[in-house]
Design a protein around this motif. Structure first.
Motif, mmCIF file in Angstrom:
data_model
loop_
_atom_site.group_PDB
_atom_site.id
_atom_site.type_symbol
_atom_site.label_atom_id
_atom_site.label_comp_id
_atom_site.label_asym_id
_atom_site.label_seq_id
_atom_site.Cartn_x
_atom_site.Cartn_y
_atom_site.Cartn_z
ATOM 1 N N LYS A 113 0.830 -1.205 0.000
ATOM 2 C CA LYS A 113 0.000 0.000 0.000
ATOM 3 C C LYS A 113 0.864 1.254 0.000
ATOM 4 N N VAL A 114 0.354 2.263 -0.709
ATOM 5 C CA VAL A 114 1.039 3.555 -0.702
ATOM 6 C C VAL A 114 1.082 4.060 0.740
ATOM 7 N N ASN A 115 2.233 4.617 1.136
ATOM 8 C CA ASN A 115 2.375 5.170 2.486
ATOM 9 C C ASN A 115 3.380 6.309 2.456
ATOM 10 N N GLY A 162 7.304 -0.333 -9.688
ATOM 11 C CA GLY A 162 6.087 0.058 -10.389
ATOM 12 C C GLY A 162 5.002 0.499 -9.440
ATOM 13 N N MET A 163 3.829 0.764 -9.991
ATOM 14 C CA MET A 163 2.681 1.188 -9.203
ATOM 15 C C MET A 163 1.399 0.708 -9.862
ATOM 16 N N SER A 164 0.358 0.603 -9.042
ATOM 17 C CA SER A 164 -0.962 0.268 -9.576
ATOM 18 C C SER A 164 -2.038 0.929 -8.731
ATOM 19 N N TYR A 165 -3.142 1.211 -9.390
ATOM 20 C CA TYR A 165 -4.339 1.694 -8.695
ATOM 21 C C TYR A 165 -5.484 0.840 -9.204
ATOM 22 N N LEU A 166 -6.139 0.139 -8.284
ATOM 23 C CA LEU A 166 -7.197 -0.809 -8.623
ATOM 24 C C LEU A 166 -8.492 -0.399 -7.946
ATOM 25 N N ILE A 167 -9.602 -0.632 -8.637
ATOM 26 C CA ILE A 167 -10.925 -0.331 -8.084
ATOM 27 C C ILE A 167 -11.777 -1.589 -8.180
ATOM 28 N N ILE A 168 -12.378 -1.966 -7.067
ATOM 29 C CA ILE A 168 -13.278 -3.119 -7.042
ATOM 30 C C ILE A 168 -14.714 -2.614 -7.024
ATOM 31 N N LYS A 169 -15.488 -3.092 -7.971
ATOM 32 C CA LYS A 169 -16.931 -2.806 -8.067
ATOM 33 C C LYS A 169 -17.649 -4.135 -8.202
ATOM 34 N N GLU A 170 -18.243 -4.576 -7.109
ATOM 35 C CA GLU A 170 -18.957 -5.854 -7.066
ATOM 36 C C GLU A 170 -18.045 -6.981 -7.559
ATOM 37 N N ASP A 171 -18.332 -7.555 -8.737
ATOM 38 C CA ASP A 171 -17.531 -8.675 -9.235
ATOM 39 C C ASP A 171 -16.511 -8.249 -10.292
ATOM 40 N N MET A 172 -16.198 -6.959 -10.335
ATOM 41 C CA MET A 172 -15.247 -6.443 -11.323
ATOM 42 C C MET A 172 -14.061 -5.787 -10.628
ATOM 43 N N LEU A 173 -12.877 -6.099 -11.113
ATOM 44 C CA LEU A 173 -11.667 -5.384 -10.729
ATOM 45 C C LEU A 173 -11.294 -4.511 -11.911
ATOM 46 N N TYR A 174 -11.258 -3.202 -11.684
ATOM 47 C CA TYR A 174 -10.889 -2.265 -12.744
ATOM 48 C C TYR A 174 -9.471 -1.780 -12.474
ATOM 49 N N PHE A 227 -4.363 1.319 -3.776
ATOM 50 C CA PHE A 227 -3.228 2.043 -4.340
ATOM 51 C C PHE A 227 -1.949 1.382 -3.843
ATOM 52 N N TYR A 228 -1.179 0.815 -4.773
ATOM 53 C CA TYR A 228 -0.011 0.027 -4.412
ATOM 54 C C TYR A 228 1.259 0.490 -5.121
ATOM 55 N N GLY A 229 2.357 0.327 -4.420
ATOM 56 C CA GLY A 229 3.668 0.311 -5.040
ATOM 57 C C GLY A 229 3.996 -1.137 -5.319
ATOM 58 N N LEU A 230 4.662 -1.397 -6.425
ATOM 59 C CA LEU A 230 5.061 -2.757 -6.784
ATOM 60 C C LEU A 230 6.550 -2.882 -6.470
ATOM 61 N N PHE A 231 6.880 -3.837 -5.617
ATOM 62 C CA PHE A 231 8.240 -3.967 -5.111
ATOM 63 C C PHE A 231 8.836 -5.325 -5.446
#
Length: 170
Positions: A7-9, A57-69, A46-50
């Motif tokens: 997680k971003v910190n 790297g980095m990623s930002y993911l959004i979960i909406k019900e059964d979807m990961l965007y 919101f993640y850093g990829l280590f």
């Protein structure tokens, strides 16, 4: 070589911000501070990829019900073409295997100045089994995107809903 999503910190934030700013055009970016403010560890991730202690790297993911965007996924310029993008996608496919996983790529238009990059990006996702939803969607800045998904389909209204939600959060 193993990829960890952290997680971003306060410790990793500046490095993640640099990767974010280096990776996306301004007209495709949600303000960084807004992303930090709305990330909550449950449906806005919101993640850093280590790789060990190295931020790659980095990623930002959004979960909406059964979807990961996948709103954002980027590998630092210094670490591209070293397999980290593949590792990131494989990790998402493993962790969220029961979700429809969707993302947008810039429209693959031969008139685009970075046409070859766009083709390469689309082929990268196709390699993992992502398929085009055969519609285009534009953000408020006029950037046109193609939606790709694995594990099902995503309708334009679902993507528009995410765009609209991001717009309304202060």
């Amino acid at each position: 070589m193993a990829l960890n999503f952290k997680k971003v910190n306060d410790v990793n934030m500046e490095g993640i911000k640099k990767i974010y700013n280096d990776s996306f055009p301004l007209e495709e970016m949600v303000p960084f501070n807004k992303l930090v403010a709305i990330s909550n560890g449950t449906d806005h991730l919101f993640y850093g990829l280590f790789d060990d202690s190295t931020l790659v790297g980095m990623s930002y993911l959004i979960i909406k019900e059964d979807m990961l965007y996948v709103l954002y996924l980027a590998i630092s310029n210094s670490y591209q073409n070293k397999g980290y993008g593949k590792m990131a996608i494989n990790e998402l496919l493993k962790k969220y295997s029961s979700y429809r996983i969707s993302l947008n790529i810039e429209e693959v238009n031969p008139k685009s100045f970075n046409y070859n990059q766009r083709v390469k990006r689309k082929n990268f996702y196709k390699y993992f089994g992502f398929v085009s939803q055969d519609y285009l969607i534009s953000n408020d800045e006029g950037v046109t995107f193609e939606t790709m998904v694995i594990n099902g389909d995503v309708i334009p209204q679902e993507i528009r809903g995410i765009f609209d939600e991001l717009k309304t959060i202060k």
